[in-house]
Design a protein around this motif. Structure first.
Motif, mmCIF file in Angstrom:
data_model
loop_
_atom_site.group_PDB
_atom_site.id
_atom_site.type_symbol
_atom_site.label_atom_id
_atom_site.label_comp_id
_atom_site.label_asym_id
_atom_site.label_seq_id
_atom_site.Cartn_x
_atom_site.Cartn_y
_atom_site.Cartn_z
ATOM 1 N N LEU A 138 -1.570 -5.619 -5.925
ATOM 2 C CA LEU A 138 -1.392 -4.282 -5.575
ATOM 3 C C LEU A 138 0.131 -3.818 -6.227
ATOM 4 C CD1 LEU A 138 -2.584 -3.783 -1.947
ATOM 5 C CD2 LEU A 138 -3.735 -2.761 -4.176
ATOM 6 N N SER A 165 -3.321 5.223 -6.988
ATOM 7 C CA SER A 165 -1.952 4.943 -7.136
ATOM 8 C C SER A 165 -1.302 6.403 -6.929
ATOM 9 C CB SER A 165 -1.478 4.641 -8.360
ATOM 10 O OG SER A 165 0.211 4.802 -8.663
ATOM 11 N N LEU A 208 0.770 -1.299 0.033
ATOM 12 C CA LEU A 208 0.019 0.055 0.099
ATOM 13 C C LEU A 208 0.903 1.285 -0.070
ATOM 14 C CD1 LEU A 208 -2.727 -1.048 2.723
ATOM 15 C CD2 LEU A 208 -3.014 -0.436 0.178
ATOM 16 N N TYR A 214 0.200 3.813 -2.659
ATOM 17 C CA TYR A 214 -1.017 4.008 -3.171
ATOM 18 C C TYR A 214 -1.400 5.389 -2.223
ATOM 19 C CZ TYR A 214 -1.777 -0.033 -5.924
ATOM 20 O OH TYR A 214 -1.448 -0.885 -7.065
ATOM 21 N N PHE A 258 -8.363 1.282 -5.286
ATOM 22 C CA PHE A 258 -6.923 1.914 -4.709
ATOM 23 C C PHE A 258 -6.493 2.929 -5.866
ATOM 24 C CE2 PHE A 258 -7.892 -2.212 -2.944
ATOM 25 C CZ PHE A 258 -7.484 -2.216 -1.930
ATOM 26 N N VAL A 309 -8.944 -6.924 -7.844
ATOM 27 C CA VAL A 309 -7.967 -7.882 -6.821
ATOM 28 C C VAL A 309 -8.841 -9.145 -6.413
ATOM 29 C CG1 VAL A 309 -7.161 -7.749 -4.488
ATOM 30 C CG2 VAL A 309 -7.079 -5.673 -5.960
ATOM 31 N N ASN A 327 0.417 -3.568 -10.101
ATOM 32 C CA ASN A 327 -0.621 -2.820 -10.926
ATOM 33 C C ASN A 327 0.134 -1.909 -11.779
ATOM 34 O OD1 ASN A 327 -2.952 -1.391 -11.696
ATOM 35 N ND2 ASN A 327 -2.724 -0.360 -10.083
#
Length: 784
Positions: free
Chosen positions: A733, A781, A582, A585, A779, A746, A736
């Motif tokens: 994630l 970026s 994460l 993001y 999510f 996901v 991506n």
């Protein structure tokens, strides 16, 4: 018999042929080698001589010839070795011994040189050069008695200026100054213009305390060369002995002109200036020495003495302290260290009393210490500040021991206070400045108030992420304490709160323009003070820009250390893996809760998270659970760390989570719950009635309309230490390439991976009872 004799004669024929061959071959190899030497082709010559030696190891001339070739190309070690080897086969040729001794001398292998040269002089008692090299070898190894014997033999053979000068040097080293003087004067008779001899004679006369004669010789040397450093040096010492400091200093000044980086000259001149009471000039010279050599301990010591003389005591103290660190363990250094300690003691003398501060419990105005009611003993922690070392410190007559390596004499001491209303303190420094005080004991609770922020949210490290640029910041929080709160201050500003309330909430609006932190301080009615410092991080401002999901928070619940269930390593790995994934993001804040009991989980979701979400205007919320799970009677449970096996009541019903989420659904647009521990159960989620739709973060309905979603494993109570579910989620994630990633994408990836791993298909759907308008969780970026 004839037959036997025939065989014997056949046996000797090959041997005879070999001997004839060697005899015929040797001169040829030797002559070829000599031809190579004559033409300067030394490497080929060495090769020929080496081959010859291999065939005939006792060929003396080959060793000598090879030694000569080796020396021509600078290989003195090999040359000396060959000469030495040749002496084995020819013990009467002094030239071979001489060359071996000479080369060993040049190689500074004096113990090898001397035996070779001894052999030369035993074969030829008039070999002058052998005596010279032998003498020089003894001088190099400081064997002056033996050197003197060789020097005497030399002079018997040759009364030259150089030989007398050498013997003068040897007698000087043996402290035979009278004989040394005679030798140097003899040398000067034979070479009256030899500057080095004048310098040596002048130095010998100085050592013999014949100062006038030494001065005369030094003057003669300087007439030959007015820049002669050695003559100026000796003459300066003579002037110093005559108490003629101006001329002594003048000679050293001339030396410094000619050799401006000579630290010895600066040091000596500094000593002369100091003895002549010109302390500032002495300080300048000692400072020059330490600028050239900052490890010169003596310069610091003498500079400190001059600083003292001109009353610059702080600089003197500093230099004495440096000397104490640098000095060696010699007798002179030890004597100086004694002086240093005495001088430092006197220079540091002061008349101020020590200062005592209690840290725990904190002392109150009027020498009051709050202690726990009915306590019979107390641990007192504090520090004593003084300009000097502490001689002693006592509490109620008990000696205080200071913590090792503490800067401010920090201590902790346990004192019996049963039936006592006060304690006495006595502290003295090494100059007998005494602090004597009594402290009253106020028996009450001594716990500092606990401060927690509701808005803005603060991480466990006290960091606050701002997502709006504003010079004003609204601060809301709560103070927990056993007693009423006397005051709450936020950055020197009094906060609003209910004075009569227990554990009151407080509010304040502060100015944070050009500030990167603020402090909240709370004091209870007994003077116990709690303080929290919060750091302002404005990185979230960039995250908030161009983020259709709005302010996004992620909540991790990591349960791994269980009381009755097996402890897990998987949750720690899973949360760490997801945090790393994460990081790329737009997530404004991450709250990481570890090893939560049931009551803590219920309070967190029902009250604490609700208040945080409301106060911090959170728009998108992701809750991730990692730990043991249970699925009983179509109901999913998260297992708290204090849960009891087979006791359903001690588990955390995720329907309770749903109720909590409903209480702040009006504040949050997007809610996503993820668990790899168990199914959610039909009371928590509604299965999707159709397949997964492709979602686009450019679709305003998908980001602006509410969504309430859950994604859970179907592992039925399995909390795996190597979760395919989490691993695939994190990899999706990480890999991506797009500006945004909808949860549906996901889910697709994770479902396929889990199925391949032989596990039951995960469940994805809407949270039953929470409003869902068809939006979804994206999510976003940071590269968007």
């Amino acid at each position: 018999m004839k037959k036997l004799g025939f065989k014997r004669s056949l046996f000797f024929i090959p041997l005879l042929l070999v001997l004839i061959s060697i005899v015929e071959c040797s001169p040829k190899l030797y002559n070829t080698g000599k031809e190579f030497v004559a033409s300067g082709n030394y490497d080929d010559a060495i090769a020929q001589f080496t081959k010859l030696i291999d065939e005939n190891p006792e060929y003396t001339e080959a060793y000598v010839a090879r030694a000569e070739a080796y020396e021509k190309i600078g290989k003195k070690e090999e040359a000396a070795s060959d000469y030495k080897r040749a002496t084995t086969f020819d013990a009467k040729d002094e030239a071979i011994y001489y060359n071996a001794g000479r080369l060993y001398y040049e190689l500074e292998q004096y113990n090898e040189a001397v035996p070779m040269l001894e052999k030369v002089t035993s074969l030829d008692k008039k070999h002058i050069n052998a005596y010279k090299y032998k003498m020089e070898s003894y001088i190099a190894t400081k064997k002056y008695d033996k050197a003197l014997k060789e020097s005497n033999s030399l002079i018997e053979l040759q009364e030259s200026a150089g030989n007398y000068s050498s013997r003068g040097f040897i007698n000087d080293e043996l402290e035979n100054y009278g004989q040394s003087e005679l030798d140097y004067r003899k040398s000067l008779e034979k070479a009256p213009k030899e500057l080095v001899t004048y310098v040596a004679l002048g130095n010998v006369l100085y050592k013999a305390k014949k100062y006038d004669q030494s001065l005369n010789i030094c003057n003669q040397a300087l007439n030959l060369d007015s820049k002669c450093k050695e003559a100026l040096w000796t003459r300066s010492k003579i002037y110093k002995e005559k108490i003629d400091y101006p001329n002594a200093i003048n000679d050293l000044s001339k030396m410094i002109i000619f050799t401006p980086d000579d630290k010895d000259a600066y040091f000596a001149r500094g000593v002369y200036y100091q003895e002549f009471n010109q302390h500032q000039s002495a300080i300048n010279d000692f400072s020059k020495v330490v600028s050239i050599d900052d490890k010169n301990a003596s310069s610091y010591f003498l500079r400190a003495k001059s600083y003292e003389e001109i009353t610059q005591y702080e600089k003197a103290i500093s230099d004495y302290q440096i000397y104490a660190k640098l000095s060696d363990k010699s007798d002179e250094a030890n004597e100086r260290l004694k002086v240093v300690k005495e001088r430092l003691h006197e220079l540091n003398r002061e008349n101020n009393k020590p200062s005592l501060t209690f840290i725990d419990p904190l002392e109150r105005t009027g020498n009051i210490l709050n202690i726990i009611e009915n306590a019979e003993e107390v641990i007192l922690k504090g520090k004593i500040i003084d300009e000097s070392d502490i001689q002693y410190a006592k509490v109620n007559g008990v000696d205080v021991e200071f913590e090792k390596d503490s800067e401010n004499n920090e201590f902790a001491i346990t004192i019996n206070i049963a039936g006592k209303e006060s304690i006495s303190i006595a502290v003295a420094d090494i100059y007998n400045n005494v602090l004597a005080s009594n402290y009253s004991l106020n028996r009450t609770e001594i716990n500092a108030p606990v401060i927690s922020l509701i808005a803005p949210f603060a991480s466990t490290s006290g960091e606050i992420y701002l997502d709006v640029e504003n010079r004003k910041l609204y601060v809301e929080g709560r103070v927990s304490d056993e007693n009423k709160i006397k005051s709450i201050i936020v950055n020197d500003m009094t906060a609003s709160y209910s004075v009569d309330a227990n554990n009151p909430e407080f509010f304040a609006t502060i100015d944070i323009a050009n500030k990167n932190k603020f402090i909240v301080k709370a004091e209870d009615i007994y003077g116990n003070i709690g303080e929290m410092e919060y750091t302002i991080n404005r990185e979230a401002l960039e995250i908030s820009q161009d983020n259709p999901m709005g302010k996004t928070w992620v909540i991790f619940i990591e349960n791994s250390d269980y009381s009755t269930f097996a402890s897990l390593e998987g949750p720690v790995k899973d949360v760490s893996m997801m945090k790393a994934a994460l990081a790329n993001y737009k997530v404004h804040n991450v709250i990481h809760k570890k090893n939560m009991a049931k009551a803590e989980m219920e309070r967190f979701f029902a009250i604490e998270l609700r208040d945080l979400v409301r106060s911090n205007d959170v728009n998108s919320l992701l809750v991730w659970y990692a730990g043991h799970g249970k699925f009983i009677n179509d109901i999913g449970y998260w297992v708290p760390t204090d849960a009891t096996r087979d006791d359903e009541f001690t588990y955390f019903n995720i329907s309770t989570l749903k109720s909590s989420l409903q209480s702040y659904a009006s504040f949050v647009t997007h809610t996503l719950v993820i668990t790899d521990a168990c199914e959610s159960g039909p009371t928590f989620y509604q299965a999707m009635r159709s397949g997964l739709k492709d979602r686009d973060c450019g679709d305003w309905e998908a980001t602006k309309f509410k969504s309430s979603q859950v994604f859970s494993s179907a592992g039925y109570e399995l909390a795996l230490d190597n979760s395919q579910f989490t691993r695939t989620f994190a990899n999706t994630l990480r890999n991506n390439p797009n500006a945004c990633l909808p949860i549906e994408n996901v889910v697709s990836k994770v479902t396929v991976a889990v199925a391949k791993d032989g596990m039951q298909k995960p469940q994805f759907g809407k949270i039953d009872g929470l409003e869902d308008e068809g939006g979804t969780f994206f999510f976003i970026s940071k590269d968007r």
